[in-house]
Scaffold this active site. Structure first.
Site, PDB file in Angstrom:
ATOM      1  N   CYS A 232      -0.005  10.925  -8.019  1.00 23.77           N
ATOM      2  CA  CYS A 232      -1.029  11.973  -8.153  1.00 23.77           C
ATOM      3  C   CYS A 232      -1.907  12.135  -6.927  1.00 23.77           C
ATOM      4  O   CYS A 232      -1.843  13.153  -6.247  1.00 23.77           O
ATOM      5  CB  CYS A 232      -1.902  11.681  -9.374  1.00 23.77           C
ATOM      6  SG  CYS A 232      -1.021  11.920 -10.917  1.00 23.77           S
ATOM      7  N   LYS A 295      -0.081   0.400  -8.520  1.00 23.43           N
ATOM      8  CA  LYS A 295      -1.283  -0.187  -9.116  1.00 23.43           C
ATOM      9  C   LYS A 295      -0.840  -1.113 -10.236  1.00 23.43           C
ATOM     10  O   LYS A 295       0.300  -1.014 -10.705  1.00 23.43           O
ATOM     11  CB  LYS A 295      -2.223   0.898  -9.643  1.00 23.43           C
ATOM     12  CG  LYS A 295      -1.636   1.686 -10.812  1.00 23.43           C
ATOM     13  CD  LYS A 295      -2.514   2.829 -11.215  1.00 23.43           C
ATOM     14  CE  LYS A 295      -3.526   2.424 -12.240  1.00 23.43           C
ATOM     15  NZ  LYS A 295      -4.244   3.589 -12.811  1.00 23.43           N
TER      16      LYS A 295
HETATM   17  C1  UDX Z   1      -5.199   9.230 -10.954  1.00 23.73           C
HETATM   18  C2  UDX Z   1      -6.541   9.688 -11.554  1.00 23.73           C
HETATM   19  O1  UDX Z   1      -7.425   8.569 -11.681  1.00 23.73           O
HETATM   20  C3  UDX Z   1      -6.322  10.336 -12.895  1.00 23.73           C
HETATM   21  O2  UDX Z   1      -7.561  10.819 -13.408  1.00 23.73           O
HETATM   22  C4  UDX Z   1      -5.343  11.467 -12.752  1.00 23.73           C
HETATM   23  O3  UDX Z   1      -5.062  12.046 -14.002  1.00 23.73           O
HETATM   24  C5  UDX Z   1      -4.049  10.977 -12.112  1.00 23.73           C
HETATM   25  O4  UDX Z   1      -4.315  10.322 -10.882  1.00 23.73           O
HETATM   26  P1  UDX Z   1      -3.572   7.135 -11.337  1.00 23.73           P
HETATM   27  O5  UDX Z   1      -2.711   7.733 -10.268  1.00 23.73           O
HETATM   28  O6  UDX Z   1      -2.944   6.614 -12.573  1.00 23.73           O
HETATM   29  O7  UDX Z   1      -4.667   8.209 -11.805  1.00 23.73           O
HETATM   30  O8  UDX Z   1      -4.331   5.922 -10.664  1.00 23.73           O
HETATM   31  P2  UDX Z   1      -5.837   5.518 -10.261  1.00 23.73           P
HETATM   32  O9  UDX Z   1      -6.331   4.499 -11.186  1.00 23.73           O
HETATM   33  O10 UDX Z   1      -6.683   6.705 -10.032  1.00 23.73           O
HETATM   34  O11 UDX Z   1      -5.542   4.795  -8.864  1.00 23.73           O
HETATM   35  C6  UDX Z   1      -4.973   5.522  -7.781  1.00 23.73           C
HETATM   36  C7  UDX Z   1      -4.769   4.650  -6.589  1.00 23.73           C
HETATM   37  O12 UDX Z   1      -6.011   4.298  -6.010  1.00 23.73           O
HETATM   38  C8  UDX Z   1      -4.052   3.311  -6.863  1.00 23.73           C
HETATM   39  O13 UDX Z   1      -3.100   3.102  -5.823  1.00 23.73           O
HETATM   40  C9  UDX Z   1      -5.166   2.289  -6.781  1.00 23.73           C
HETATM   41  O14 UDX Z   1      -4.698   1.040  -6.356  1.00 23.73           O
HETATM   42  C10 UDX Z   1      -6.084   2.917  -5.760  1.00 23.73           C
HETATM   43  N1  UDX Z   1      -7.490   2.498  -5.883  1.00 23.73           N
HETATM   44  C11 UDX Z   1      -8.197   2.768  -7.016  1.00 23.73           C
HETATM   45  C12 UDX Z   1      -8.107   1.848  -4.825  1.00 23.73           C
HETATM   46  O15 UDX Z   1      -7.486   1.596  -3.781  1.00 23.73           O
HETATM   47  N2  UDX Z   1      -9.418   1.478  -4.946  1.00 23.73           N
HETATM   48  C13 UDX Z   1     -10.145   1.750  -6.059  1.00 23.73           C
HETATM   49  O16 UDX Z   1     -11.337   1.404  -6.086  1.00 23.73           O
HETATM   50  C14 UDX Z   1      -9.524   2.405  -7.131  1.00 23.73           C
END
Ligand code: UDX
Length: 407
Positions: A232, A295
């Protein structure tokens, strides 16, 4: 369309890893009110049709590929009747819903289109779906009938007093991309601070804690590390930039290019750091990579920072073994050139360095003393700032992390 997936779902088995999902699927199938099918004819007689297909990045460009949305919409034409509602869930470039509304309006007069983005996170998909923070309905002006139908669909969520925003198609489409752009920006902001911390000797984790106490900033999504990946955030910010360009508003989003750059630089920095701890050369060094999914609590490896780093290390001559509690099988399929292991111990056998690149609970809870027995060199790189630095250094490990001093 996919027979294999439909068969698996009909047997209450997800084709992906998502905590709590199989149980929900099983109980829902047992009610007799949920069915899966590859035939569009089965959709005849339904009043509400959700379009939930993917909108991946186009090959070789930033824009979103709308082929699947178009195909779904066209096949709906065969079953749609006046009064029916088509509800878009897919993340689409602004303007898509209006285009579909015109198409359906011409071909099936009396039908309606609503755009109803979802915001679920992988790993929390069940909870986020059943208990969303908000509902967004994008409808044609004055289409109260559709609002009423969506309220029925989401009756339980609405009854709970969940905030609801009823708006036009364009705003609803933009809410989704704006939300994801904000989240990506927040992550890249803290990762930019991590770069500065590396230059100054400051500590990004304490910095995030300290600024996060300010309610206006908040601590969530301020975890510095390898940055964002997945199906996403990366493609959504790129599609948003591409769409802004088409609309002549590209200046408004040039900052997202920097957000993307900062994010990609973290992967390069991680490889450099690995080289640094391996005495300046990766050639022939045995490296264990803990984590392949983008993740934790997911087996999704789309644009996974962990696998990206693993592949770069291998290309630069390291002997890389990757492990993950859920994503090894997917990893094998996409990156068959990498070597995989079922357990962290197996991956780290005689390793010269261990890289923790996805913060699975299993890895956060590793006992650094026991784990230290399998490696050749006690060197750990914490790509997600997720380990207890003191415990690892006390067990004789040299500890390195992005945005923090060596321990
Ligand atoms: C995201 C949005 O959060 C969600 O609302 C939308 O519908 C789809 O995209 P998702 O892709 O499942 O969801 O993951 P998310 O929890 O947002 O994490 C995205 C990425 O950011 C991951 O690779 C995670 O490791 C990274 N991340 C997240 C960080 O590097 N630091 C953080 O503090 C939080």
């Amino acid at each position: 369309m996919d027979e294999r997936k439909v068969r698996s779902l009909s047997q209450a088995k997800a084709t992906f890893y998502e905590p709590g999902f199989d149980e929900l699927l099983r109980s829902s199938l047992a009610t007799g009110r949920l069915r899966f099918s590859t035939s569009m004819a089965d959709a005849a007689g339904s009043e509400v049709h959700f379009i939930c297909v993917g909108t991946p990045q186009k090959h070789g460009e930033y824009a979103a590929d709308l082929r699947f949305v178009q195909a779904a919409a066209e096949s709906l034409l065969r079953v749609l009747e006046p009064g029916d509602v088509v509800v878009g869930k897919s993340t689409v470039p602004v303007g898509t819903a209006a285009g579909l509304a015109t198409m359906f309006g011409e071909k099936v007069p009396g039908s309606s289109v609503a755009w109803n983005p979802e915001f679920l996170r992988e790993g929390f998909a069940v909870r986020d779906t059943l208990y969303p923070d908000r509902l967004v309905y994008g409808v044609s002006e004055g289409d109260e009938r559709v609002v009423g139908i969506l309220d029925e669909v989401y009756a339980r969520i609405v009854a709970r007093g969940t905030p609801k925003v009823v708006t036009d198609h364009a705003t609803a489409e933009m809410v989704k991309t704006a939300a994801n752009s904000f989240l990506a920006t927040k992550i890249s902001f803290i990762n930019a601070m991590a770069e500065l911390c590396e230059a100054t000797g400051a500590d990004v984790k304490q910095l995030a804690d300290a600024i996060g106490y300010d309610d206006r900033i908040g601590r969530k999504f301020l975890n510095a590390g390898l940055g964002f990946g997945g199906g996403c955030l990366p493609k959504d910010i790129r599609a948003f930039m591409a769409r802004a360009g088409e609309l002549g508003a590209d200046q408004a989003l040039t900052f997202l290019r920097e957000v993307d750059n900062i994010n990609m630089r973290r992967r390069i920095r991680m490889v450099e750091l690995a080289r640094e701890v391996c005495d300046g050369s990766l050639l022939g060094k045995r490296i264990a990579v803990l984590g392949a999914a983008f993740k934790p609590d997911s087996d999704d490896i789309r644009d996974s920072p962990a696998l990206n780093v693993a592949a770069q290390l291998q290309l630069q001559g390291a002997v890389v073994r990757v492990t993950d509690p859920a994503a090894v099988e997917n990893g094998r399929r996409l990156f068959p050139q990498l070597d995989y292991a079922d357990t962290p111990e197996e991956a780290a056998d005689r390793a010269d360095a261990v890289l923790v690149l996805t913060e699975w609970k299993q890895y956060r809870q590793l006992d650094p003393v026991d784990f230290g027995r399998v490696v050749a060199q006690r060197r750990v790189l914490d790509g997600r700032n997720a380990l207890d630095r003191d415990a690892w250094t006390a067990a004789g490990w040299s500890y390195r992390a992005l945005g923090r001093r060596a321990g």
